[in-house]
Design a protein around this motif. Structure first.
Motif, PDB file in Angstrom:
ATOM      1  N   GLU B 240       0.834  -1.203   0.000  1.00 19.32           N
ATOM      2  CA  GLU B 240       0.000   0.000   0.000  1.00 19.32           C
ATOM      3  C   GLU B 240       0.870   1.255   0.000  1.00 19.32           C
ATOM      4  O   GLU B 240       0.561   2.235  -0.672  1.00 19.32           O
ATOM      5  CB  GLU B 240      -0.821  -0.063   1.294  1.00 19.32           C
ATOM      6  N   THR B 306       1.253  -1.645   5.046  1.00 16.41           N
ATOM      7  CA  THR B 306       0.087  -0.791   5.196  1.00 16.41           C
ATOM      8  C   THR B 306       0.547   0.518   5.837  1.00 16.41           C
ATOM      9  O   THR B 306       1.643   0.601   6.379  1.00 16.41           O
ATOM     10  CB  THR B 306      -0.960  -1.442   6.119  1.00 16.41           C
ATOM     11  N   GLU B 307      -0.334   1.533   5.815  1.00 15.14           N
ATOM     12  CA  GLU B 307       0.035   2.830   6.388  1.00 15.14           C
ATOM     13  C   GLU B 307       0.451   2.713   7.847  1.00 15.14           C
ATOM     14  O   GLU B 307       1.465   3.267   8.276  1.00 15.14           O
ATOM     15  CB  GLU B 307      -1.125   3.825   6.265  1.00 15.14           C
ATOM     16  N   GLY B 308      -0.327   1.949   8.598  1.00 17.39           N
ATOM     17  CA  GLY B 308      -0.046   1.799  10.021  1.00 17.39           C
ATOM     18  C   GLY B 308       1.298   1.128  10.251  1.00 17.39           C
ATOM     19  O   GLY B 308       2.090   1.542  11.107  1.00 17.39           O
ATOM     20  N   GLU B 309       1.538   0.093   9.468  1.00 18.75           N
ATOM     21  CA  GLU B 309       2.780  -0.669   9.597  1.00 18.75           C
ATOM     22  C   GLU B 309       3.989   0.230   9.293  1.00 18.75           C
ATOM     23  O   GLU B 309       4.985   0.226  10.011  1.00 18.75           O
ATOM     24  CB  GLU B 309       2.710  -1.818   8.584  1.00 18.75           C
ATOM     25  N   ASP B 312       4.537   2.735  12.127  1.00 17.33           N
ATOM     26  CA  ASP B 312       5.113   2.073  13.310  1.00 17.33           C
ATOM     27  C   ASP B 312       6.593   1.766  13.103  1.00 17.33           C
ATOM     28  O   ASP B 312       7.433   2.079  13.940  1.00 17.33           O
ATOM     29  CB  ASP B 312       4.395   0.737  13.577  1.00 17.33           C
ATOM     30  N   ASP B 313       6.885   1.104  11.966  1.00 25.73           N
ATOM     31  CA  ASP B 313       8.256   0.646  11.754  1.00 25.73           C
ATOM     32  C   ASP B 313       9.210   1.822  11.550  1.00 25.73           C
ATOM     33  O   ASP B 313      10.347   1.787  12.013  1.00 25.73           O
ATOM     34  CB  ASP B 313       8.328  -0.303  10.549  1.00 25.73           C
ATOM     35  N   ARG B 316      10.226   3.230  14.760  1.00 24.45           N
ATOM     36  CA  ARG B 316      11.205   2.386  15.449  1.00 24.45           C
ATOM     37  C   ARG B 316      12.585   2.495  14.782  1.00 24.45           C
ATOM     38  O   ARG B 316      13.610   2.490  15.470  1.00 24.45           O
ATOM     39  CB  ARG B 316      10.726   0.934  15.476  1.00 24.45           C
TER      40      ARG B 316
END
Lengths: 507, 507
Positions: B240, B306-309, B312-313, B316
């Protein structure tokens, strides 16, 4: 079908036979082995050999001539060198949890147990690798690195008991192999001992190793090419979060299509399992996981990753399965509920034991898009053979585990079950699948190999075998049938989903 | 080192030689081939053979005796059958972009071009598979399925030109193989023709195939076991979102450690590349990607999902590299900026061409934790050999591409460069790595194979080769050295990072 039925009773009878007498060959081998090895690790008495008579495919039983329990690689080398010199076959055995008879001993052969190779030798967090002996249990690896936030991904149902050497020999999978791969994707290096007693390092801890990929060749070779004495596995970081969706359908076909749609949408679930109505009923009654007993099929879809990733993917799963006609969707609210959702799936096999005296666990693989058709086909075969079947699938991988319920005490029922199993194998091949997903060929499916492979490919397999074991002493008569055996079986090779004879098209 | 240097001029001289005369052997083979094949596909004139004299390792050149351009599998079968009958060696060739001389022809052999096998035969979206001919270009697969939201993951730098058959033969990787694997992880089935002219199907479109894993064995076998005539590849859904972080460090060691820390944190970037100061300077001057020219090293870290992934990553990644001492972190705001960040990396090789008349691209692999040490070691070797080097790494995989800059017109500089390259190979082995990451062994590194593998393992390789090609007619004298050659080379096998002779420990 005649051939299967006429062969099986003979194979089964082997198990019922009396132990071989302390004959010349046995005395000679025992003397040769104890000349180089401590006497107490060379077992010869019937009561000491009995624990090795079968593996998880307990319908087949045979006592080995001798069993040896080495504890060092040098001892393994000695055993193999001596067997090679005496033209004596050898069957290596890990935990004995295999389901296709790969560790079934030979009455004229030595059983080589790797049980004493049970130490974790090294944990390398920077490179996320662990070096372990072959007898280390699958789950013990994850337990040993749990405090580091790591785990070993392949998780066969038997992971409490099965050992990593056997996992390599069978290329074991598990619920999570959809996302994380089979054993072959999760190991980087092994040490083996050849039948000549030579020690080889295969693979490399680095990204790739030049030369032929003997590591992949050894993986899944069912003990026919060498004996594994050390394994370097990959470790993965434990995901931040995991959630499981329990999704119900009123129609098996809708459930099968939903699986294909989830994958098509680009979602890679950590696990994607399917249970049909008989499997739901049996497991729900057993563990009370909260499965909807009126559903025709349920899917268990696990998503793991970061919080954002799980939220995104779960939303997409919901969208896809609603469009596929799901009647109910429940997403685990915490790890307790997630464990409960899985408890049913994990207890599916023992649950069958409660509703039927015996069951036969099949293991075929098909392209995902054929899931619904094959499920319906299995239902038709169930009526034709007059036996009940419950289906528990690694649906995301197209890996089927139909459980055929039977009663071994009813005359002919085992034979009918095995004929039914053979028909399921051929059904998988018709749809472009294979006769085994993760349980191996062993003795169980050796005749089905004749159906899957034409003789040119079997010939190539034998040529590869000869490159490692020219005398065919390692685990003989398993995994790859001789052309002679296939000719006797009346090989019916299915290619590209087409059976050679139209009358066989719908067995 | 003597052995390398004394051998190389001879190998190079082969290229300078005049074309072989239309001798008896050539006339005989030409007659045999044209008896069964259309005359126009059997090339024999020097001007027609010239395009096949080398692959991407252009320091080695040889004219083949004949070249054949079949367009059907039956024709490939005929060529191989005829060569086998006449004991004539065969070298198969795809696009000829290989970097280790794997497609270098033999003056006494037939060059078999698969260039006409350039069709995509089938696209199966439900199972995310494409069936393609071996001459299809790597990028053409992704282009053909782009409108379906899919792509083929392995992306060697040469992906515009290189073809999938060659990718399988070399087990090619690319920037994204950290997350998505090498070619071996992205194909499910191939058709091959054996040297006897027999056609075999290897692998299966299903999850796993019983029997030995000949698919993995064939992958990366550099054309020594069979000729690939069809490939079924996996297709992946396009992510995405993708973002790239450009991260600067004032110290190579900090950059190397940051790579290890990112992986240790459980992040799996889609790509994680590193450029050292000379590489940054050369590329920035060439493409103006906005790289900080005062940095000792930069990392390019791509996250997709995905956008969220991705959010998040990326958070980090920022945390980890800040803790590792990054001096600057820029995250691409859109796909235009992301493409700009990558433009520098992708132009790194041509950029070297602007600052040096010639460059030699090395390809070794090391455990990630050794990145900083090996980088520093390469710097020391650079001083010792008196030649400049720029480093462009697939850092996440520990796959190094040191580019040794030289001028072929300076007497002795090519030889010194190759000696320097050999020392880098041994440095990789010392740190538990391998002599090649993704470019193969070919003719380039065949002597280094003697350093990596002990004779027992080379013997096993030859036994496997004999199982496919007993007459050693397929791509002879490449990839796997004979024991005789290693003895002549003065084999220095490095095992577990230990060189056998202390005086060799720091070459």
């Amino acid at each position: 079908m005649e051939e299967i039925m006429s062969e099986l009773p003979a194979a089964h009878a082997a198990g019922a036979g009396a132990p071989a007498p302390e004959n010349d060959a046995k005395a000679r081998m025992r003397a040769a082995l104890t000349a180089e090895l401590p006497e107490e690790i060379v077992l010869h008495a019937e009561e000491d050999l009995r624990p090795f008579e079968c593996d998880g495919l307990s319908a087949y039983r045979r006592l080995p001539m001798l069993a040896v329990l080495p504890s060092t690689i040098e001892q393994v080398q000695a055993v193999l060198r001596i067997c090679h010199a005496h033209d004596t076959p050898v069957v290596a055995r890990g935990a004995g949890t295999g389901l296709s008879g790969g560790a079934l001993p030979l009455e004229s052969g030595v059983l080589l147990s790797l049980a004493k190779f049970n130490r974790i030798l090294d944990i390398d967090t920077a490179n996320r690798r662990a070096t372990v002996q072959p007898g280390v249990r699958n789950l013990a690896i994850s337990q040993a690195v749990d405090h580091l936030g790591l785990y070993y991904a392949p998780d066969p149902s038997s992971q409490i008991a099965c050992s990593i050497g056997g996992n390599v020999a069978e290329n074991s999978g598990g619920v999570h192999c959809l996302k994380y791969g089979l054993t072959t994707n999760n190991i980087v290096q092994i040490e083996i001992v050849t039948i000549e007693g030579e020690r080889l390092t295969i693979g490399s801890p680095a990204l790739d190793s030049p030369g032929y990929d003997l590591l992949a060749l050894m993986t899944g070779s069912e003990g026919l090419l060498g004996v594994i004495v050390e394994v370097v596995v990959k470790l993965l970081p434990k995901p931040e979060l995991a959630q499981c969706a329990l999704i119900a359908f009123d129609d098996v076909r809708k459930a099968g299509n939903a699986v294909a749609e989830i994958i098509k949408a680009g979602i890679v679930p950590a696990g994607l399992e399917m249970l049909d109505h008989p499997a739901i009923l049996a497991t729900e009654e057993f563990v009370h996981a909260g499965y909807p007993t009126d559903a025709a099929a349920i899917l268990l879809c696990e998503i793991d990753g970061t919080e954002g990733e799980v939220a995104d993917d779960m939303a997409r799963v919901r969208e896809v399965v609603e469009a596929s006609g799901a009647t109910d969707i429940r997403i685990s609210r915490d790890d307790v509920e997630r464990a409960l959702f899985w408890a049913g799936r994990k207890a599916a096999f023992p649950a069958m034991g409660r509703i039927s005296p015996d069951y036969y666990c099949m293991d075929g693989t098909i392209p995902r898009r054929a899931l619904a058709d094959v499920l319906i086909g299995i239902g038709e075969l169930s009526e034709q053979y007059g036996q009940r079947v419950a289906n528990v699938f690694h649906a995301g991988d197209g890996n089927l585990h139909p459980l055929i319920l039977y009663d071994a005490n009813q005359p002919g029922e085992l034979e009918n079950t095995e004929a039914f199993g053979g028909a399921i194998c051929r059904l998988c091949l018709e749809y472009g699948g294979t006769i085994t997903g993760e349980h191996g060929v062993g003795v169980e499916k050796i005749d089905q190999m004749c159906v899957q492979f034409p003789s040119a490919e079997l010939t190539q397999f034998h040529a590869v075998k000869a490159a490692f074991d020219a005398k065919t002493l390692l685990n003989p008569d398993k995994a790859v049938p001789t052309l002679h055996r296939c000719a006797e079986f009346g090989a019916m090779h299915v290619h590209h989903g087409q059976l050679p004879h139209p009358e066989l098209e719908r067995l």
